[in-house]
Design a protein around this motif. Structure first.
Motif, short mmCIF file in Angstrom:
data_model
loop_
_atom_site.label_atom_id
_atom_site.label_comp_id
_atom_site.label_asym_id
_atom_site.label_seq_id
_atom_site.Cartn_x
_atom_site.Cartn_y
_atom_site.Cartn_z
N PRO A 99 -5.78 -8.44 10.66
CA PRO A 99 -5.02 -8.34 9.79
C PRO A 99 -5.01 -7.09 9.08
O PRO A 99 -6.25 -6.38 8.92
CB PRO A 99 -5.21 -9.58 8.75
N ARG A 100 -3.98 -6.44 8.57
CA ARG A 100 -3.89 -5.34 7.74
C ARG A 100 -4.76 -5.43 6.59
O ARG A 100 -4.80 -6.46 5.92
CB ARG A 100 -2.49 -4.93 7.47
N ARG A 101 -5.55 -4.24 6.44
CA ARG A 101 -6.39 -4.47 5.17
C ARG A 101 -5.79 -2.87 4.47
O ARG A 101 -5.94 -1.96 4.71
CB ARG A 101 -7.81 -4.05 5.42
N ILE A 102 -5.13 -3.21 3.29
CA ILE A 102 -4.77 -2.24 2.41
C ILE A 102 -4.87 -2.21 0.91
O ILE A 102 -4.96 -2.99 0.48
CB ILE A 102 -2.86 -2.50 2.53
N MET A 103 -5.40 -1.09 0.76
CA MET A 103 -5.92 -0.83 -0.70
C MET A 103 -4.78 0.01 -1.53
O MET A 103 -4.18 0.86 -0.98
CB MET A 103 -7.26 -0.23 -0.95
N MET A 104 -4.65 -0.39 -2.92
CA MET A 104 -3.74 0.35 -3.77
C MET A 104 -4.68 1.02 -4.58
O MET A 104 -5.43 0.38 -5.55
CB MET A 104 -2.97 -0.66 -4.39
N LEU A 105 -4.56 2.52 -5.00
CA LEU A 105 -5.02 3.05 -5.88
C LEU A 105 -3.95 3.90 -6.80
O LEU A 105 -3.83 5.00 -6.66
CB LEU A 105 -6.12 3.90 -5.63
N VAL A 106 -3.27 2.99 -7.42
CA VAL A 106 -2.17 3.56 -8.25
C VAL A 106 -2.30 3.33 -9.55
O VAL A 106 -3.00 2.52 -10.05
CB VAL A 106 -0.76 3.20 -7.63
N PRO A 107 -1.50 4.03 -10.65
CA PRO A 107 -1.73 3.58 -12.00
C PRO A 107 -1.34 1.98 -12.27
O PRO A 107 -0.36 1.72 -11.58
CB PRO A 107 -0.67 4.57 -12.71
N ALA A 108 -2.11 1.67 -13.16
CA ALA A 108 -2.15 0.07 -13.52
C ALA A 108 -0.63 -0.14 -14.27
O ALA A 108 0.09 0.80 -14.73
CB ALA A 108 -3.04 -0.47 -14.46
N GLY A 109 -0.21 -1.46 -13.91
CA GLY A 109 1.11 -1.85 -14.78
C GLY A 109 2.15 -1.98 -13.67
O GLY A 109 2.07 -2.45 -12.45
N LYS A 110 3.49 -1.61 -14.20
CA LYS A 110 4.60 -1.89 -13.47
C LYS A 110 4.41 -1.31 -11.84
O LYS A 110 5.27 -1.61 -10.87
CB LYS A 110 5.84 -1.21 -14.20
N ILE A 111 3.78 0.25 -12.00
CA ILE A 111 3.81 0.60 -10.70
C ILE A 111 3.06 -0.26 -9.62
O ILE A 111 3.31 -0.07 -8.28
CB ILE A 111 2.89 1.99 -10.71
N VAL A 112 2.28 -1.12 -10.08
CA VAL A 112 1.62 -2.01 -9.05
C VAL A 112 2.66 -3.06 -8.55
O VAL A 112 2.73 -3.40 -7.48
CB VAL A 112 0.13 -2.53 -9.50
#
Ligand SMILES: NC(=O)C1=CN([C@@H]2O[C@H](COP(=O)(O)OP(=O)(O)OC[C@H]3O[C@@H](n4cnc5c(N)ncnc54)[C@H](OP(=O)(O)O)[C@@H]3O)[C@@H](O)[C@H]2O)C=CC1
Ligand SMILES: O=C(CO)[C@H](O)[C@H](O)COP(=O)(O)O
Length: 473
Positions: free
Chosen positions: A68-81
């Protein structure tokens, strides 16, 4: 070709460095950023012979990841997520794992976990602390929530976390949004410690009239002793930095408006919701807000002349030792407030947060790491359910002999017109917390007087009301 181990969305300060760290530990990684220069910088900045690929199309990342794909997000919190999730979701397959490692508000994480569960996607909120260097060489990682997701990334997290005594600074933080909750409180403590340090700086600078070089020496010496901590260490460094545009020290050229991205404010708001007292954190949040009113403060300073006066000490070195004691006690109480909040929230929201593991993984990698965490760890090893570390006998033994020095520092700062709300409220916290009798009996009498709210008595059970108007003076 599906053979990359891990994908990252967001190649900013944290995302890029964490990917380099993962690659150095032997994982093959793909990073996505819509900007081509960032995707290229990822490939060119990686250690030679590591497997790092930068892409500008999400689909390319999706196609390149093993299942299964393992993907992390490190983007600014809030609507962008939410925007990233909306873009990602149609491309994912059931069973894929998505980790939000940004500083997201925990209630958003609760909502996102539920939403993605409905699409058979494992979503996990994770706190990360350590800044740029932590991400690159070893951070404190606070994952929580979906156990399946955790089991799939556990080895990778262990590999990129900081190490203390041979143990990785990462552990499962509990159910639901526990990872983001723990990180929020971590940041609340961070705010409180920074506020207290800034007040101590004010006392050294204006109260004792020390120059930046001398202030550097004081913090440097403290960092070699019981105050050893990341924040004291970087504080010492800051006083040595020269400005690149003028001949001044950089610290003197920085505008006195403290930024804030939300985690401190959330900590205060949330503590109110669960009826936990965290006055040092509240003060820190509040003082950052007051700092934004620069123009108004300048006007007020013309109306009210509160010039800081020099603190009268018989022996400056002795007073600096007392300041060290005060900072030490205040640090303990900053942690105490945050940890108490975590303990209450854990029960309130059924997160099952292991406090012992929280302090264990904060010993290294994170912004609030310090020698003190080892004392707290030992306290929670003895009693993981302790409501407040101030109840631990060993912690009490660290505080009690230093209370007189703490009081003297606060008193002298007040008399010298040095604003020291963080220190004052920290002192008030421990004075009240360790007080068998607070003056709140009078508040109860007042409430009953004006609102017939009733009060409890010290000598018998039940609620009582008095007709206060019919006083017999
Ligand atoms: N900096 C720190 O010390 C720490 C930060 N954090 C948290 O980690 C997260 C990331 O922080 P940090 O790396 O400092 O932030 P940066 O601003 O350095 O990077 C953010 C990244 O997110 C990308 N991005 C923004 N919008 C989108 C979008 N709609 N779709 C895809 N990517 C997007 C940006 O890409 P582009 O440039 O192309 O717009 C950029 O690469 C934040 O939540 C932050 O609070 C946590 C701990 C420490
Ligand atoms: O999470 C962090 C450190 O632990 C980030 O650096 C965060 O941005 C700090 O908070 P703020 O910007 O509100 O000071």
């Amino acid at each position: 070709m599906r053979d990359y181990d891990f994908g990252m969305i967001g190649l900013g300060v944290m995302g890029q460095n964490l990917l380099f760290n993962m690659a150095d530990k032997g994982f093959s990684v793909i990073g996505y950023d819509k900007l081509e220069e960032k995707a290229l910088a990822l490939e060119s900045g990686a250690t030679a012979n590591t497997l790092v690929k930068g892409v500008t199309e999400l689909q390319e990342m999706i196609d390149g990841l093993s299942l299964p794909r393992r993907i992390m997000m490190l983007v600014p919190a809030g609507k962008i997520v939410d925007d990233v999730i909306a873009e990602l979701l149609p491309l994912l397959a059931p069973g894929d794992i998505v980790i939000d490692a940004g500083n997201s508000f925990y209630k958003d994480t609760v909502r996102r976990v539920q939403y993605l569960k409905e699409h058979d996607i494992h979503f996990m909120g994770m706190g990360i602390s350590g800044g740029e260097k932590g991400a690159r060489y070893g951070a404190s990682l606070m994952p929580g929530g979906d156990r399946t997701a955790y089991n799939h990334v556990h080895n990778l997290l262990q590999a990129v976390a900081a190490e203390v005594n041979g143990e990785a600074c990462t552990a499962y933080m509990g159910n639901g949004a526990a990872g983001h909750y723990v990180k929020m409180v971590h940041n609340g403590i961070e705010y409180a410690m920074m506020q207290i340090i800034s007040e101590v700086y004010d006392i050294l600078k204006n109260g004792l009239q020390l120059h930046n070089r001398q202030i550097h020496e004081v913090f440097k010496k403290w960092n070699e002793g019981r105050l050893q901590s990341y924040l004291v260490q970087i504080t010492a460094d800051i006083f040595l930095k020269k400005d690149e545009f003028t001949s001044a020290d950089l610290v003197d050229m920085i505008l006195d408006k403290a930024g804030s991205k939300g985690t401190g404010k959330w900590t205060s708001q949330e503590a109110m919701d669960i009826y936990i007292s965290i006055p040092t954190i509240d003060t820190a949040v509040s003082m950052r807000m007051l700092s934004w009113q620069k123009e108004e403060r300048v006007l007020a300073s013309k109306l009210y002349a509160f010039p800081a006066t020099v603190i009268d000490t018989n022996d400056q070195d002795v007073f600096i030792d007392k300041l060290e004691d005060a900072l030490y006690v205040a640090f303990i109480i900053c942690y105490a407030q945050g940890l108490t909040m975590l303990q209450k929230a854990s029960a309130e929201y059924s997160m099952d947060i292991p406090l012992k593991d929280v302090v264990k993984i904060w010993r290294g990698g994170c912004i609030i790491r310090s020698l003190l965490l080892e004392d707290f760890y030992q306290a929670f090893v003895k009693d993981n359910d302790m409501t407040n570390i101030l109840l631990d006998k060993n912690i009490a033994n660290l505080i009690s002999p230093r209370m007189e020095a703490f009081r003297e520092v606060v008193a002298k700062a007040v008399m010298a017109s040095i604003a020291s709300g963080g220190l004052q409220n920290t002192l008030a916290y421990i004075e009240n917390y360790a007080s068998e009798k607070m003056p709140t009996n009078l508040i109860q009498a007042q409430r009953d007087y004006f609102g017939a709210h009733q009060y409890e008595r010290i000598d018998r059970e039940g609620m009582f009301h008095t007709d206060w108007d019919s006083l017999n003076f």
